[in-house]
Write a protein that holds these residues in place. Structure first.
Motif, PDB file in Angstrom:
ATOM      1  N   ASN A   1      11.412  -2.388   5.152  1.00  0.00           N
ATOM      2  CA  ASN A   1      12.711  -2.965   4.774  1.00  0.00           C
ATOM      3  C   ASN A   1      13.772  -1.908   4.438  1.00  0.00           C
ATOM      4  OD1 ASN A   1      12.049  -2.139   2.150  1.00  0.00           O
ATOM      5  ND2 ASN A   1      11.515  -4.198   1.456  1.00  0.00           N
ATOM      6  N   HIS A   2      13.489  -0.660   4.784  1.00  0.00           N
ATOM      7  CA  HIS A   2      14.450   0.444   4.601  1.00  0.00           C
ATOM      8  C   HIS A   2      14.870   0.622   3.139  1.00  0.00           C
ATOM      9  CE1 HIS A   2      14.977   1.312   8.855  1.00  0.00           C
ATOM     10  NE2 HIS A   2      15.144   0.015   9.087  1.00  0.00           N
TER      11      HIS A   2
ATOM     12  N   LEU B   1       5.928   4.724  10.318  1.00  0.00           N
ATOM     13  CA  LEU B   1       5.153   3.523  10.636  1.00  0.00           C
ATOM     14  C   LEU B   1       4.390   3.680  11.949  1.00  0.00           C
ATOM     15  CD1 LEU B   1       7.685   0.750   9.543  1.00  0.00           C
ATOM     16  CD2 LEU B   1       5.445   1.208   8.502  1.00  0.00           C
ATOM     17  N   ALA B   2       4.991   4.373  12.913  1.00  0.00           N
ATOM     18  CA  ALA B   2       4.294   4.630  14.181  1.00  0.00           C
ATOM     19  C   ALA B   2       3.067   5.509  13.958  1.00  0.00           C
ATOM     20  CB  ALA B   2       5.249   5.275  15.177  1.00  0.00           C
ATOM     21  N   ILE B   3       3.195   6.510  13.082  1.00  0.00           N
ATOM     22  CA  ILE B   3       2.041   7.359  12.772  1.00  0.00           C
ATOM     23  C   ILE B   3       0.956   6.541  12.082  1.00  0.00           C
ATOM     24  CG2 ILE B   3       1.241   9.386  11.488  1.00  0.00           C
ATOM     25  CD1 ILE B   3       4.006  10.578  11.725  1.00  0.00           C
ATOM     26  N   ILE B   4       1.364   5.633  11.214  1.00  0.00           N
ATOM     27  CA  ILE B   4       0.392   4.779  10.524  1.00  0.00           C
ATOM     28  C   ILE B   4      -0.353   3.892  11.516  1.00  0.00           C
ATOM     29  CG2 ILE B   4       0.199   2.831   8.917  1.00  0.00           C
ATOM     30  CD1 ILE B   4       2.499   4.213   7.322  1.00  0.00           C
ATOM     31  N   ILE B   5       0.352   3.362  12.508  1.00  0.00           N
ATOM     32  CA  ILE B   5      -0.310   2.592  13.571  1.00  0.00           C
ATOM     33  C   ILE B   5      -1.372   3.450  14.249  1.00  0.00           C
ATOM     34  CG2 ILE B   5       0.034   1.584  15.876  1.00  0.00           C
ATOM     35  CD1 ILE B   5       2.750   0.546  14.853  1.00  0.00           C
ATOM     36  N   GLU B   6      -1.047   4.705  14.526  1.00  0.00           N
ATOM     37  CA  GLU B   6      -2.001   5.605  15.176  1.00  0.00           C
ATOM     38  C   GLU B   6      -3.215   5.872  14.285  1.00  0.00           C
ATOM     39  OE1 GLU B   6       0.968   8.153  18.100  1.00  0.00           O
ATOM     40  OE2 GLU B   6       0.691   8.866  16.038  1.00  0.00           O
TER      41      GLU B   6
ATOM     42  N   ILE C   1       6.317   5.473  -2.210  1.00  0.00           N
ATOM     43  CA  ILE C   1       6.774   4.781  -0.999  1.00  0.00           C
ATOM     44  C   ILE C   1       5.630   3.936  -0.438  1.00  0.00           C
ATOM     45  CG2 ILE C   1       7.581   5.121   1.367  1.00  0.00           C
ATOM     46  CD1 ILE C   1       9.070   7.607   0.348  1.00  0.00           C
ATOM     47  N   THR C   2       5.936   2.699  -0.084  1.00  0.00           N
ATOM     48  CA  THR C   2       4.925   1.769   0.403  1.00  0.00           C
ATOM     49  C   THR C   2       5.237   1.322   1.831  1.00  0.00           C
ATOM     50  OG1 THR C   2       6.122  -0.193  -0.367  1.00  0.00           O
ATOM     51  CG2 THR C   2       4.630   0.883  -1.943  1.00  0.00           C
ATOM     52  N   ILE C   3       4.280   0.630   2.426  1.00  0.00           N
ATOM     53  CA  ILE C   3       4.500   0.031   3.750  1.00  0.00           C
ATOM     54  C   ILE C   3       5.734  -0.865   3.709  1.00  0.00           C
ATOM     55  CG2 ILE C   3       3.582  -1.584   5.461  1.00  0.00           C
ATOM     56  CD1 ILE C   3       2.033   0.947   5.561  1.00  0.00           C
ATOM     57  N   GLN C   4       5.854  -1.665   2.661  1.00  0.00           N
ATOM     58  CA  GLN C   4       6.988  -2.577   2.573  1.00  0.00           C
ATOM     59  C   GLN C   4       8.316  -1.839   2.518  1.00  0.00           C
ATOM     60  OE1 GLN C   4       6.958  -6.325   0.218  1.00  0.00           O
ATOM     61  NE2 GLN C   4       8.508  -5.313  -1.053  1.00  0.00           N
TER      62      GLN C   4
ATOM     63  N   GLN D   1       0.829  -1.210   0.000  1.00  0.00           N
ATOM     64  CA  GLN D   1       0.000   0.000   0.000  1.00  0.00           C
ATOM     65  C   GLN D   1       0.859   1.254   0.000  1.00  0.00           C
ATOM     66  OE1 GLN D   1      -2.922  -0.091   3.104  1.00  0.00           O
ATOM     67  NE2 GLN D   1      -3.763   1.934   2.636  1.00  0.00           N
ATOM     68  N   ASN D   2       0.521   2.210  -0.843  1.00  0.00           N
ATOM     69  CA  ASN D   2       1.241   3.478  -0.878  1.00  0.00           C
ATOM     70  C   ASN D   2       0.942   4.294   0.373  1.00  0.00           C
ATOM     71  OD1 ASN D   2       2.436   2.946  -3.301  1.00  0.00           O
ATOM     72  ND2 ASN D   2       1.183   4.343  -4.515  1.00  0.00           N
ATOM     73  N   ILE D   3       1.985   4.911   0.904  1.00  0.00           N
ATOM     74  CA  ILE D   3       1.840   5.687   2.139  1.00  0.00           C
ATOM     75  C   ILE D   3       0.915   6.882   1.946  1.00  0.00           C
ATOM     76  CG2 ILE D   3       3.099   6.972   3.921  1.00  0.00           C
ATOM     77  CD1 ILE D   3       3.564   3.887   3.734  1.00  0.00           C
TER      78      ILE D   3
END
Length: 398
Positions: A158-159, A216-221, A151-154, A137-139
């Motif tokens: 994986n940096h 990623l932390a913001i996405i969790i929120e 840019i995606t979740i993956q 998924q695209n950010i």
């Protein structure tokens, strides 16, 4: 009857998690959280009993390692080795706070630095398993506005996103006032405001970057509708009974936690970068991290397909044995052996998590007084399985 219905409900939840079949996002708390009766958690599994002769042999090896690397170097922290979730060896020494002389024990939380990324990645992966996110998924479909379209979740996990490191662009005082505590949202706002150039094109090469895990932390929120601290507590720490693990609230608790020190015992101050999380700022203990490691073997923790995605390399631009999966580093050899790990370093805190997956062995080393000895834990790997290391002076990375 009530107890029977309750048990059936919990079993159904476990099945949904395994197959990632959740379609209703409004049901996310029911899907991701385990029973309030944590003894029934599907993440607690029984692993094979470890032979007493094995325990004795490996205990002696680990103790010799501890004496050579920790006692002789006056390391301050905790060290633990386990097989099948069973502790073979553990030891603790040093001060959580030199000023008030509080000692480090098995229940003393220590800043685990970038080992926090492993835990952040696990919650993201479980959100993927439950159908609330997609790996590709695209950010910009989650964070809007967001100035980098590919840019995606993956590629965060994986940096391979190519994003610039927020610690570097915030080093410029024209970009950020160092008298103010930087937040995760501030990092996103600065990316949108300045549109800093990428280090490289997205998914072109590996470039380790803390910005990935702040996002990623913001996405969790965004997905859980909880702040990161609460989400990690409710979705990971509580279900796994990680009772001495938490995310630091720097403004409220920085004087209550174990402090960090230089090698000469000089205390290191908190700074403007201590408010961000996801990439760091989780405090834990070796025993709590062992609970996490053991849970990763449970079928209900992640689906088989997603587990395969986690423990494989994504970066082959340069020939070598090191690679990065989804939230985990690895050594992989042409012969097929793999060793998984993650190191961390923040202020005076250093940490190492070694996961010998094929042998169900885990090694944890946490220190709050700067030392590279924590990064030497990988040298124990050949004593627990077939890992063709050349025992040189490699120290590993964060």
């Amino acid at each position: 009857m009530i107890r029977s219905r309750y048990f059936i409900i919990q079993c159904c939840i476990s099945i949904v998690l395994v197959f990632g079949a959740c379609q209703n996002k409004s049901d996310q708390s029911a899907v991701l959280q385990t029973s309030n009766d944590r003894a029934r958690s599907p993440f607690f599994i029984k692993m094979g009993k470890v032979d007493n002769a094995y325990i004795k042999e490996k205990h002696e090896i680990a103790n010799a390692f501890f004496i050579k690397n920790w006692i002789k170097n006056n390391v301050s922290g905790g060290f633990l080795v386990a097989k099948n979730g069973e502790i073979i060896y553990e030891n603790y020494q040093g001060d959580a706070n030199i000023e008030n002389k509080s000692k480090i024990t098995a229940t003393t939380p220590i800043h685990i630095a970038s080992v926090s990324k492993v835990l952040t990645a696990s919650v993201i992966l479980r959100l993927i398993d439950s159908g609330q996110l997609q790996l590709n998924q695209n950010i910009n479909t989650i964070l809007s506005p967001f100035p980098y379209p590919n840019i995606t979740i993956q590629t965060l996990l994986n940096h391979r996103s190519g994003l610039p490191n927020y610690a570097y662009f915030c080093d410029d005082r024209k970009v950020w006032n160092h008298s103010k505590l930087l937040s995760n949202q501030d990092v996103l706002d600065l990316l949108n405001l300045h549109k800093f150039p990428l280090q490289c094109g997205s998914d072109k090469r590996f470039a380790y970057c803390n910005t990935n895990y702040v996002l990623l932390a913001i996405i969790i929120e965004k997905v859980t509708k909880m702040n990161y601290r609460d989400a990690m507590q409710k979705l990971l720490f509580e279900p796994l009974k990680m009772d001495h693990t938490f995310v630091l609230d720097c403004e409220k608790d920085k004087n209550k936690v174990s402090q960090s020190y230089k090698g000469n015992k000089m205390r290191l101050a908190f700074d403007h970068l201590d408010g961000t999380y996801g990439d760091k700022n989780i405090y834990s203990t070796p025993r709590d991290l062992l609970k996490f490691d053991k849970a990763t073997y449970a079928p209900a923790f992640l689906s088989v397909k997603l587990v395969e995605s986690v423990y494989k390399g994504y970066s082959y631009e340069h020939k070598g044995t090191r690679n990065y999966g989804l939230g985990i580093r690895m050594y992989e050899w042409e012969s097929g052996q793999k060793m998984f790990y993650h190191n961390g370093w923040w202020h005076g805190n250093t940490a190492s998590y070694i996961k010998l997956k094929q042998d169900t062995v885990a090694i944890f080393a946490l220190s709050n007084k700067y030392t590279k000895q924590t990064f030497q834990s990988w040298k124990l790997a050949p004593d627990f399985g077939d890992y063709p290391f050349k025992l040189d002076n490699e120290e590993g990375e964060q």
